[in-house]
Design a protein around this motif. Structure first.
Motif, PDB file in Angstrom:
ATOM      1  N   VAL A  67      55.930  41.274 -68.950  1.00 49.14           N
ATOM      2  CA  VAL A  67      54.990  42.140 -68.252  1.00 49.14           C
ATOM      3  C   VAL A  67      55.717  43.395 -67.776  1.00 49.14           C
ATOM      4  O   VAL A  67      56.749  43.309 -67.116  1.00 49.14           O
ATOM      5  CB  VAL A  67      54.352  41.403 -67.047  1.00 49.14           C
ATOM      6  N   SER A  68      55.179  44.565 -68.126  1.00 50.87           N
ATOM      7  CA  SER A  68      55.766  45.820 -67.644  1.00 50.87           C
ATOM      8  C   SER A  68      54.875  46.486 -66.594  1.00 50.87           C
ATOM      9  O   SER A  68      55.380  47.194 -65.735  1.00 50.87           O
ATOM     10  CB  SER A  68      56.031  46.781 -68.805  1.00 50.87           C
ATOM     11  N   ILE A  90      43.601  42.879 -75.379  1.00 51.75           N
ATOM     12  CA  ILE A  90      42.641  43.975 -75.483  1.00 51.75           C
ATOM     13  C   ILE A  90      43.046  44.922 -76.604  1.00 51.75           C
ATOM     14  O   ILE A  90      42.223  45.367 -77.391  1.00 51.75           O
ATOM     15  CB  ILE A  90      42.545  44.740 -74.141  1.00 51.75           C
ATOM     16  N   ARG A  91      44.354  45.207 -76.677  1.00 52.02           N
ATOM     17  CA  ARG A  91      44.842  46.150 -77.689  1.00 52.02           C
ATOM     18  C   ARG A  91      46.332  45.942 -77.926  1.00 52.02           C
ATOM     19  O   ARG A  91      47.090  45.681 -76.995  1.00 52.02           O
ATOM     20  CB  ARG A  91      44.600  47.579 -77.196  1.00 52.02           C
ATOM     21  N   ARG A  92      46.739  46.073 -79.157  1.00 55.19           N
ATOM     22  CA  ARG A  92      48.160  46.071 -79.524  1.00 55.19           C
ATOM     23  C   ARG A  92      48.517  47.469 -79.990  1.00 55.19           C
ATOM     24  O   ARG A  92      47.774  48.064 -80.762  1.00 55.19           O
ATOM     25  CB  ARG A  92      48.436  45.061 -80.632  1.00 55.19           C
ATOM     26  N   ASP A  93      49.653  47.964 -79.517  1.00 60.07           N
ATOM     27  CA  ASP A  93      50.101  49.302 -79.885  1.00 60.07           C
ATOM     28  C   ASP A  93      51.616  49.273 -80.031  1.00 60.07           C
ATOM     29  O   ASP A  93      52.349  49.447 -79.063  1.00 60.07           O
ATOM     30  CB  ASP A  93      49.670  50.316 -78.816  1.00 60.07           C
ATOM     31  N   SER A  96      53.875  47.394 -77.488  1.00 63.57           N
ATOM     32  CA  SER A  96      53.075  47.209 -76.277  1.00 63.57           C
ATOM     33  C   SER A  96      51.820  46.388 -76.582  1.00 63.57           C
ATOM     34  O   SER A  96      51.191  46.556 -77.621  1.00 63.57           O
ATOM     35  CB  SER A  96      52.640  48.554 -75.690  1.00 63.57           C
ATOM     36  N   VAL A  97      51.491  45.516 -75.639  1.00 65.32           N
ATOM     37  CA  VAL A  97      50.285  44.700 -75.747  1.00 65.32           C
ATOM     38  C   VAL A  97      49.536  44.842 -74.431  1.00 65.32           C
ATOM     39  O   VAL A  97      50.111  44.658 -73.363  1.00 65.32           O
ATOM     40  CB  VAL A  97      50.628  43.212 -75.993  1.00 65.32           C
ATOM     41  N   HIS A  98      48.267  45.187 -74.502  1.00 62.90           N
ATOM     42  CA  HIS A  98      47.420  45.300 -73.318  1.00 62.90           C
ATOM     43  C   HIS A  98      46.538  44.062 -73.292  1.00 62.90           C
ATOM     44  O   HIS A  98      45.869  43.747 -74.287  1.00 62.90           O
ATOM     45  CB  HIS A  98      46.580  46.575 -73.370  1.00 62.90           C
ATOM     46  N   ALA A  99      46.558  43.341 -72.163  1.00 65.39           N
ATOM     47  CA  ALA A  99      45.844  42.066 -72.091  1.00 65.39           C
ATOM     48  C   ALA A  99      45.211  41.896 -70.713  1.00 65.39           C
ATOM     49  O   ALA A  99      45.527  42.624 -69.770  1.00 65.39           O
ATOM     50  CB  ALA A  99      46.816  40.922 -72.363  1.00 65.39           C
ATOM     51  N   GLU A 100      44.311  40.924 -70.637  1.00 66.55           N
ATOM     52  CA  GLU A 100      43.700  40.586 -69.360  1.00 66.55           C
ATOM     53  C   GLU A 100      43.582  39.075 -69.247  1.00 66.55           C
ATOM     54  O   GLU A 100      43.584  38.369 -70.253  1.00 66.55           O
ATOM     55  CB  GLU A 100      42.316  41.223 -69.202  1.00 66.55           C
ATOM     56  N   LEU A 119      52.153  44.451 -71.587  1.00 65.74           N
ATOM     57  CA  LEU A 119      53.332  43.660 -71.858  1.00 65.74           C
ATOM     58  C   LEU A 119      54.105  44.309 -72.991  1.00 65.74           C
ATOM     59  O   LEU A 119      53.516  44.964 -73.846  1.00 65.74           O
ATOM     60  CB  LEU A 119      52.948  42.236 -72.259  1.00 65.74           C
ATOM     61  N   VAL A 120      55.406  44.142 -72.973  1.00 69.23           N
ATOM     62  CA  VAL A 120      56.260  44.675 -74.027  1.00 69.23           C
ATOM     63  C   VAL A 120      56.884  43.499 -74.749  1.00 69.23           C
ATOM     64  O   VAL A 120      57.476  42.616 -74.120  1.00 69.23           O
ATOM     65  CB  VAL A 120      57.349  45.613 -73.449  1.00 69.23           C
ATOM     66  N   ARG A 121      56.704  43.490 -76.059  1.00 71.14           N
ATOM     67  CA  ARG A 121      57.245  42.391 -76.854  1.00 71.14           C
ATOM     68  C   ARG A 121      58.731  42.632 -77.109  1.00 71.14           C
ATOM     69  O   ARG A 121      59.095  43.605 -77.761  1.00 71.14           O
ATOM     70  CB  ARG A 121      56.483  42.262 -78.161  1.00 71.14           C
ATOM     71  N   THR A 122      59.550  41.764 -76.572  1.00 63.36           N
ATOM     72  CA  THR A 122      60.998  41.851 -76.761  1.00 63.36           C
ATOM     73  C   THR A 122      61.526  40.445 -76.964  1.00 63.36           C
ATOM     74  O   THR A 122      60.953  39.479 -76.462  1.00 63.36           O
ATOM     75  CB  THR A 122      61.707  42.457 -75.522  1.00 63.36           C
TER      76      THR A 122
END
Length: 126
Positions: A67-68, A90-93, A96-100, A119-122
């Motif tokens: 989580v960022s 909600i969206r992947r970019d 970065s992943v936007h979620a709820e 969230l940042v995938r690392t």
């Protein structure tokens, strides 16, 4: 990922203190439904609820995500009962992943907490 695969992965990567007897009820595409149980005779603290939020968001976004940014709205107090979380991406970019996630006390009727996050995938540190 199937419910059984996510269940095994959660049990493998979550510290014991963050598990709260997590049970994967549903896992489809980017939507995840988890059930958490409080310790016997205990209620839910704010810290424990935030742990559930983190687990729920990462279950939907990918357990390697961190989580960022986090926005939490508490809608009503938690009951001393199981908590159900409904989470979705909600969206992947890129990374970065936007979620709820929504948390409910005992049944999916009236939410007690809503959280949105980036969230940042690392990869996990070695």
């Amino acid at each position: 990922m199937t419910e059984d695969e996510l269940q095994a992965r959660l049990e493998a990567v979550l510290p014991a203190a963050d598990r709260h007897d997590v049970f994967v009820e549903e896992c489809q595409d980017q939507d995840v439904r988890l059930r958490f149980s409080p310790m016997a005779g205990a209620g839910w603290t704010t810290a424990a609820l935030l742990s559930l939020v983190d687990t729920s968001l990462r279950a939907a976004a990918g357990l390697d995500a961190r989580v960022s940014h986090l926005n939490v709205t508490v809608l009503r107090p938690a009951q001393a009962a199981d908590v159900i979380s409904l989470s979705r991406v909600i969206r992947r970019d890129g990374d970065s992943v936007h979620a709820e996630t929504w948390l409910f006390s005992h049944a999916v009727v009236e939410p007690m907490l809503h959280a949105t996050a980036t969230l940042v995938r690392t990869p996990w540190p070695s």
